[in-house]
Design a protein around this motif. Structure first.
Motif, PDB file in Angstrom:
ATOM      1  N   VAL A  86     108.431   6.213 102.528  1.00 37.97           N
ATOM      2  CA  VAL A  86     109.730   6.086 103.200  1.00 37.97           C
ATOM      3  C   VAL A  86     110.235   4.651 103.147  1.00 37.97           C
ATOM      4  O   VAL A  86     109.471   3.703 103.353  1.00 37.97           O
ATOM      5  CB  VAL A  86     109.611   6.509 104.683  1.00 37.97           C
ATOM      6  N   ASN A 111     114.512   8.299 101.537  1.00 34.74           N
ATOM      7  CA  ASN A 111     115.434   7.257 101.981  1.00 34.74           C
ATOM      8  C   ASN A 111     115.824   7.545 103.428  1.00 34.74           C
ATOM      9  O   ASN A 111     116.706   8.349 103.706  1.00 34.74           O
ATOM     10  CB  ASN A 111     116.664   7.242 101.076  1.00 34.74           C
ATOM     11  N   GLU A 112     115.130   6.873 104.369  1.00 35.66           N
ATOM     12  CA  GLU A 112     115.328   7.197 105.783  1.00 35.66           C
ATOM     13  C   GLU A 112     114.853   6.048 106.665  1.00 35.66           C
ATOM     14  O   GLU A 112     113.991   5.246 106.289  1.00 35.66           O
ATOM     15  CB  GLU A 112     114.536   8.463 106.116  1.00 35.66           C
ATOM     16  N   ASN A 113     115.428   5.958 107.833  1.00 33.45           N
ATOM     17  CA  ASN A 113     114.908   5.111 108.903  1.00 33.45           C
ATOM     18  C   ASN A 113     113.635   5.778 109.429  1.00 33.45           C
ATOM     19  O   ASN A 113     113.635   6.973 109.755  1.00 33.45           O
ATOM     20  CB  ASN A 113     115.975   5.023 110.003  1.00 33.45           C
ATOM     21  N   GLU A 116     113.719   8.011 112.424  1.00 32.53           N
ATOM     22  CA  GLU A 116     114.496   9.248 112.349  1.00 32.53           C
ATOM     23  C   GLU A 116     113.801  10.304 111.494  1.00 32.53           C
ATOM     24  O   GLU A 116     114.389  11.320 111.160  1.00 32.53           O
ATOM     25  CB  GLU A 116     115.899   8.942 111.810  1.00 32.53           C
ATOM     26  N   LEU A 117     112.547  10.060 111.162  1.00 33.86           N
ATOM     27  CA  LEU A 117     111.783  11.025 110.380  1.00 33.86           C
ATOM     28  C   LEU A 117     111.476  12.275 111.191  1.00 33.86           C
ATOM     29  O   LEU A 117     111.171  12.189 112.384  1.00 33.86           O
ATOM     30  CB  LEU A 117     110.455  10.408 109.924  1.00 33.86           C
TER      31      LEU A 117
END
Length: 234
Positions: A86, A111-113, A116-117
């Motif tokens: 990530v 592609n993520e914070n 917020e997974l």
């Protein structure tokens, strides 16, 4: 009403807005691949390699937090692991995908914070972080620990590489309170073995040490201004 704080999540987002580098910052950071950033080298961390050599790690399901251009995620995949990697930056993941294709390995780049997974509890055998924690503000540290605990299976491993306090590449020796007085992480917070031991006290400590210096060219990465640590979930 947009800037009204109703709950704990609203408070976290407000504090994020004061301290977090925007996504654009990281995309710009990774867009110049030729600049002399040591960890742009396409080799895995020496401590990670040692965990496999010592048989502490065996092939399993891996989550990497803040994978950057993918050098450690690719190594995990080469060792037979199933890898979710990530990062907030699309630019870094584009580079990581290119590297993975060059080595003909499969990595699920996300592609993520990290906060917020959507992760099911007890999914991973290993959670790995090389360079993410020292960019996380103190108010997000509890969320970070909760994320690692949730992600790991019982007896799963959590390994981290981060700035040593006062190191050459970063490692601000400021207190958590001072972060908010200054409204800055000063390029990244520095950690000592005592601080890492205290922060991750709910895990079993396997090893905490400075990263070994590896002279280049070499097939592994190592600089002495980073701390490494390996923990196990109870």
């Amino acid at each position: 009403m947009k800037e009204t704080i109703y709950d704990y999540e609203d408070l976290l987002k407000m504090l994020d807005s004061l301290l977090r580098e925007p996504t654009q910052f990281w995309d710009t950071f990774y867009s110049d691949r030729e600049k002399g950033v040591p960890f742009f080298a396409n080799f895995p961390d020496e401590n990670l390699v040692s965990y496999f050599e010592k048989k502490l790690f065996i092939p399993g399901k891996v989550l990497e937090l803040g994978c950057g251009p993918g050098r450690n995620a690719i190594y995990f995949a080469e060792k037979g692991c199933t890898v979710d990697a990530v990062d907030l930056s699309q630019e870094s993941l584009k580079w990581a995908e290119e590297r993975a294709n060059e080595k003909s390995v499969s990595v699920n780049f996300i592609n993520e914070n990290i906060f917020e997974l959507d992760i099911a509890e007890g999914t991973y055998d290993i959670v790995y972080d090389s360079g993410c924690l020292h960019h996380i503000a103190p108010h997000r540290r509890m969320s970070y620990i909760d994320l690692v605990k949730k992600a790991l299976k019982p007896n799963g491993f959590f390994a981290i590489t981060c700035f040593v306090q006062g190191g050459e590449f970063g490692g601000a020796g400021i207190s958590d309170w001072e972060v908010y007085r200054l409204r800055s992480l000063k390029g990244g917070l520095g950690y000592t073995d005592e601080k890492l031991r205290s922060i991750f006290k709910d895990f079993k400590e396997i090893e905490i040490r400075k990263m070994k210096e590896i002279k280049q060219p070499n097939k592994v990465f190592g600089v002495p201004d980073l701390m490494t640590a390996l923990f196990q979930k109870y």
